[in-house]
Design a protein around this motif. Structure first.
Motif, PDB file in Angstrom:
ATOM      1  N   PHE A  55      67.029  -8.728  39.625  1.00  0.00           N
ATOM      2  CA  PHE A  55      68.343  -9.679  39.163  1.00  0.00           C
ATOM      3  C   PHE A  55      67.779 -11.209  39.327  1.00  0.00           C
ATOM      4  O   PHE A  55      68.237 -11.828  38.203  1.00  0.00           O
ATOM      5  CB  PHE A  55      69.620  -9.584  40.197  1.00  0.00           C
ATOM      6  CG  PHE A  55      69.799  -8.173  40.203  1.00  0.00           C
ATOM      7  CD1 PHE A  55      70.764  -7.820  39.327  1.00  0.00           C
ATOM      8  CD2 PHE A  55      69.401  -7.163  40.902  1.00  0.00           C
ATOM      9  CE1 PHE A  55      71.625  -6.613  39.205  1.00  0.00           C
ATOM     10  CE2 PHE A  55      70.017  -5.700  40.922  1.00  0.00           C
ATOM     11  CZ  PHE A  55      70.915  -5.658  40.038  1.00  0.00           C
ATOM     12  N   PRO A  78      77.313 -10.013  41.702  1.00  0.00           N
ATOM     13  CA  PRO A  78      77.435  -8.529  41.467  1.00  0.00           C
ATOM     14  C   PRO A  78      76.301  -7.877  41.508  1.00  0.00           C
ATOM     15  O   PRO A  78      76.436  -6.653  42.170  1.00  0.00           O
ATOM     16  CB  PRO A  78      77.709  -8.712  39.905  1.00  0.00           C
ATOM     17  CG  PRO A  78      78.004  -9.953  39.591  1.00  0.00           C
ATOM     18  CD  PRO A  78      77.496 -11.065  40.691  1.00  0.00           C
ATOM     19  N   GLY A  79      75.104  -8.290  41.453  1.00  0.00           N
ATOM     20  CA  GLY A  79      73.907  -7.640  41.738  1.00  0.00           C
ATOM     21  C   GLY A  79      73.694  -7.327  43.091  1.00  0.00           C
ATOM     22  O   GLY A  79      73.230  -6.241  43.745  1.00  0.00           O
ATOM     23  N   ALA A 116      76.047  -4.718  44.473  1.00  0.00           N
ATOM     24  CA  ALA A 116      75.602  -3.341  44.217  1.00  0.00           C
ATOM     25  C   ALA A 116      74.572  -2.818  44.960  1.00  0.00           C
ATOM     26  O   ALA A 116      74.493  -1.608  45.316  1.00  0.00           O
ATOM     27  CB  ALA A 116      75.173  -3.175  42.635  1.00  0.00           C
ATOM     28  N   ILE A 156      78.545   0.813  40.547  1.00  0.00           N
ATOM     29  CA  ILE A 156      77.230   0.339  40.554  1.00  0.00           C
ATOM     30  C   ILE A 156      76.329   0.989  39.513  1.00  0.00           C
ATOM     31  O   ILE A 156      75.333   0.671  39.453  1.00  0.00           O
ATOM     32  CB  ILE A 156      76.497   0.653  41.856  1.00  0.00           C
ATOM     33  CG1 ILE A 156      76.391   2.454  42.240  1.00  0.00           C
ATOM     34  CG2 ILE A 156      77.167   0.107  43.042  1.00  0.00           C
ATOM     35  CD1 ILE A 156      75.274   2.344  43.605  1.00  0.00           C
ATOM     36  N   LYS A 158      76.005   0.255  36.312  1.00  0.00           N
ATOM     37  CA  LYS A 158      75.600  -0.741  35.461  1.00  0.00           C
ATOM     38  C   LYS A 158      74.530  -1.378  36.203  1.00  0.00           C
ATOM     39  O   LYS A 158      73.505  -1.723  35.363  1.00  0.00           O
ATOM     40  CB  LYS A 158      76.618  -1.888  35.386  1.00  0.00           C
ATOM     41  CG  LYS A 158      77.868  -1.294  34.211  1.00  0.00           C
ATOM     42  CD  LYS A 158      78.750  -2.349  33.988  1.00  0.00           C
ATOM     43  CE  LYS A 158      79.720  -2.951  34.995  1.00  0.00           C
ATOM     44  NZ  LYS A 158      80.588  -4.116  34.869  1.00  0.00           N
ATOM     45  N   TYR A 159      74.645  -1.400  37.510  1.00  0.00           N
ATOM     46  CA  TYR A 159      73.348  -2.375  37.988  1.00  0.00           C
ATOM     47  C   TYR A 159      72.257  -1.493  38.584  1.00  0.00           C
ATOM     48  O   TYR A 159      71.104  -1.946  38.982  1.00  0.00           O
ATOM     49  CB  TYR A 159      74.027  -2.812  39.367  1.00  0.00           C
ATOM     50  CG  TYR A 159      75.116  -3.725  38.742  1.00  0.00           C
ATOM     51  CD1 TYR A 159      74.786  -5.268  38.314  1.00  0.00           C
ATOM     52  CD2 TYR A 159      76.407  -3.451  39.160  1.00  0.00           C
ATOM     53  CE1 TYR A 159      75.934  -5.935  37.802  1.00  0.00           C
ATOM     54  CE2 TYR A 159      77.392  -4.312  38.762  1.00  0.00           C
ATOM     55  CZ  TYR A 159      77.172  -5.378  38.008  1.00  0.00           C
ATOM     56  OH  TYR A 159      78.396  -6.244  37.638  1.00  0.00           O
ATOM     57  N   ARG A 177      68.742  -1.785  36.541  1.00  0.00           N
ATOM     58  CA  ARG A 177      67.932  -3.005  36.700  1.00  0.00           C
ATOM     59  C   ARG A 177      67.381  -3.210  37.747  1.00  0.00           C
ATOM     60  O   ARG A 177      66.071  -3.629  38.035  1.00  0.00           O
ATOM     61  CB  ARG A 177      69.066  -4.227  36.239  1.00  0.00           C
ATOM     62  CG  ARG A 177      68.203  -5.343  35.355  1.00  0.00           C
ATOM     63  CD  ARG A 177      69.031  -6.576  35.841  1.00  0.00           C
ATOM     64  NE  ARG A 177      70.229  -6.384  35.023  1.00  0.00           N
ATOM     65  CZ  ARG A 177      71.437  -7.485  35.191  1.00  0.00           C
ATOM     66  NH1 ARG A 177      71.345  -8.399  35.928  1.00  0.00           N
ATOM     67  NH2 ARG A 177      72.367  -7.001  34.497  1.00  0.00           N
ATOM     68  N   GLY A 178      68.022  -2.797  38.952  1.00  0.00           N
ATOM     69  CA  GLY A 178      67.535  -2.711  40.143  1.00  0.00           C
ATOM     70  C   GLY A 178      66.506  -1.998  40.553  1.00  0.00           C
ATOM     71  O   GLY A 178      65.510  -2.238  41.214  1.00  0.00           O
TER      72      GLY A 178
END
Lengths: 287, 281
Positions: free
Chosen positions: B164, B197-198, B201, B266, B268-269, B272-273
């Motif tokens: 992020f 938001p990240g 999550a 979560i 969506k995140y 990426r995480g």
């Protein structure tokens, strides 16, 4: 002041990691080099690599190690195949974005379930007395196996549990990767007259390859560590048919009271995973 | 004609695969719900009995006879403390790593240690924690779990949040620095709100990881003082009835509530995480 602050930002994490993670790790290394037995009288002695030598000669350990790698390999292969099929399906142009998101949200829920809960759930649905799966097999006139009761199906059962819970890890990653492919790649392929198989082979696959690679290693390491499923379904049995390495180490420690020896076994297991772990870290850090 | 029929076959196939995937996912969960609403002897009736007038007896018994409230209380307290500690320490470390240590040896050493601790099989450190907690007289207190869970989740927070911060545009920070804002100020007033938001999550993920953990909980806890929900799920036996499947089912349903509540948010995140941005998506 300003030039110090980047390091200051790291300090709380470094202190916490040393106290709660690294120190126990070092202590565990120490445990593997002495001769502690739980709850039994012993004279504390430094025994060097004795426990490690003993492990290498321990046939049960070696066959469990092989079984664990076989387990992880089969789980990951099945998850990759199912995950790829599902990802290619839900990214098809026919599927609307809303439908895709709803489907994804449903499919990824099991990823977040407690492993124990999923193990217990499968004990219920694979039960020989009232299990839904055997009921359906009976209705279809098929032979209903005693899933956890005999060696070959017990192994298959814990594979099934892992695949049910974790296939969506692949779905999640591969779907995201496929959706990030620029659409003009496909347009160019269509103009050149490429069929669906050629498009998949020459555009989709090379583009999503890093995501596949990442997911395979990540899940492979995850399945190698499996303990919870065995702990609520088969307890390693029948015989040693589902005795994964993590289960064997806790069996050694808490049933045979061999605390030091079981730690040495865990360390050898950990060392076999080292190359893959470092590879995964490199992929992420290099960016 | 040929093209349209092959297209409708393709369309049919897509819907069939999606339907199968969804059914395979939700039928076992619905089966747990069904079993949880039955009486013990009804569990064994064939064909499977559909609970037409469901009773919540099993859920009530979980709390009255099996003291489920203690397990849930312990799980909530432990998971919350671990989440807060991991996010506080992990977010600033991950930010610093992403901004100031990228491509440097010190950063690479730190990140390797973090990744190693994140992927280490818990059986390696289990007995060390067992010994340490025994000598600190902490076995059967919530700290016996909070400490090891921080050992796993501080690294997790660093790893997941890096992606992020890597994607956060630097220009905004640079202009704030030029305007005389301190680095600490930039982080708390500008970066943190934008990556919130990240962080939420990742916080949810850490909460759920702690909520789900079973291996360490099995050996470092003894009683209602510290046992968590996974121990409750694993524990149903009664002398009179044998294994109480319907109560296991009720415990399963309760234990997956946080996952069901959060999975939509979560999704969506997660990508990426997980990959810290190393994989396109």
């Amino acid at each position: 002041m300003r030039s110090y602050s980047p390091f200051l930002f790291l300090i709380p994490a470094i202190i916490l990691i040393i106290l709660t993670g690294l120190y126990p790790l070092v202590h565990s290394l120490y445990l593997s080099l002495v001769n502690i037995k739980l709850g039994l009288p012993y004279k504390l002695r430094f025994v060097g690599l004795h426990n490690y030598m003993k492990a290498i000669m321990d046939e049960r350990f070696l066959s469990d190690l092989l079984l664990t790698y076989k387990y992880a390999a089969i789980c990951v292969l099945l998850q990759l195949v199912f995950g790829l099929v599902i990802s290619l399906t839900i990214t098809s142009r026919i599927v609307s974005e809303k439908m895709r998101n709803i489907t994804l949200s449903i499919l990824i829920a099991p990823l977040l379930f407690p492993y124990v809960a999923v193990g217990q759930l499968f004990r219920l649905i694979l039960s020989t007395d009232f299990g839904l799966v055997n009921y359906i097999l009976n209705v279809l006139g098929m032979q209903a196996p005693d899933w956890f009761g005999n060696a070959s199906t017990a192994f298959l059962s814990i594979v099934l549990i892992d695949v049910w819970q974790n296939t969506s890890f692949f779905v999640l990653l591969l779907t995201a990767a496929i959706l990030s492919i620029p659409t003009d790649y496909y347009e160019a392929a269509a103009i050149d007259g490429a069929g669906p198989i050629q498009t998949f082979k020459f555009i989709t696959l090379p583009y999503i390859y890093p995501a596949i690679f990442f997911a395979v290693i990540f899940r492979f390491l995850g399945s190698l560590k499996a303990w919870d499923y065995v702990a609520v379904t088969t307890y390693g049995g029948p015989g040693t048919a589902t005795e994964l390495i993590s289960w064997y180490t806790t069996f050694l420690a808490f049933y045979k009271y061999e605390l030091s020896y079981s730690t040495a076994v865990a360390w050898i297991f950990n060392l076999t995973m080292l190359v893959l772990t470092l590879l995964l870290i490199r992929i992420v850090w290099r960016r | 004609m040929h093209i349209s029929s092959s297209r409708s076959i393709q369309k049919g196939l897509v819907y069939v695969i999606i339907l199968i995937a969804i059914l395979v996912t939700i039928v076992p969960v619905l089966e747990a719900v069904r079993l949880s609403l039955l009486e013990h002897k009804e569990v064994f009736s064939l064909p499977p009995k559909i609970p037409l007038n469901p009773n919540l007896e099993n859920y009530v018994l979980l709390f009255s006879r099996y003291k489920a409230v203690y397990f849930f209380k312990n799980s909530i307290i432990i998971a919350s403390i671990v989440t807060v500690i991991s996010l506080l320490a992990g977010s600033i470390a991950s930010y610093s790593l992403s901004r100031y240590y990228s491509g440097k040896t010190a950063g690479s050493v730190f990140f390797t240690a973090v990744g190693y601790l994140l992927f280490i099989p818990p059986v390696v450190t289990l007995l060390a924690y067992f010994e340490i907690m025994s000598s600190l007289k902490l076995i059967d207190s919530i700290f016996a779990l909070i400490i090891p869970y921080c050992g796993f989740n501080v690294p997790l927070a660093v790893w997941f949040l890096k992606g992020f911060f890597d994607q956060f545009p630097r220009d905004i920070e640079d202009s704030a620095l030029v305007d005389g804002c301190s680095r600490v100020g930039v982080f708390f007033r500008i970066v943190l709100p934008l990556v919130m938001p990240g962080i939420i999550a990742v916080g949810i993920l850490i909460f759920i990881m702690s909520w789900n953990e079973f291996l360490l909980a099995s050996f470092l806890t003894r009683s209602y003082n510290s046992q968590t929900v996974p121990i409750l799920i694993a524990s149903f036996r009664s002398i009179a009835y044998g294994v109480e499947y319907e109560k296991i089912a009720a415990a399963i349903v309760l234990s997956i509530m946080p996952a069901l509540a959060f999975s939509f948010f979560i999704r969506k995140y997660l990508v990426r995480g997980l990959t810290a941005g190393a994989v396109r998506g």
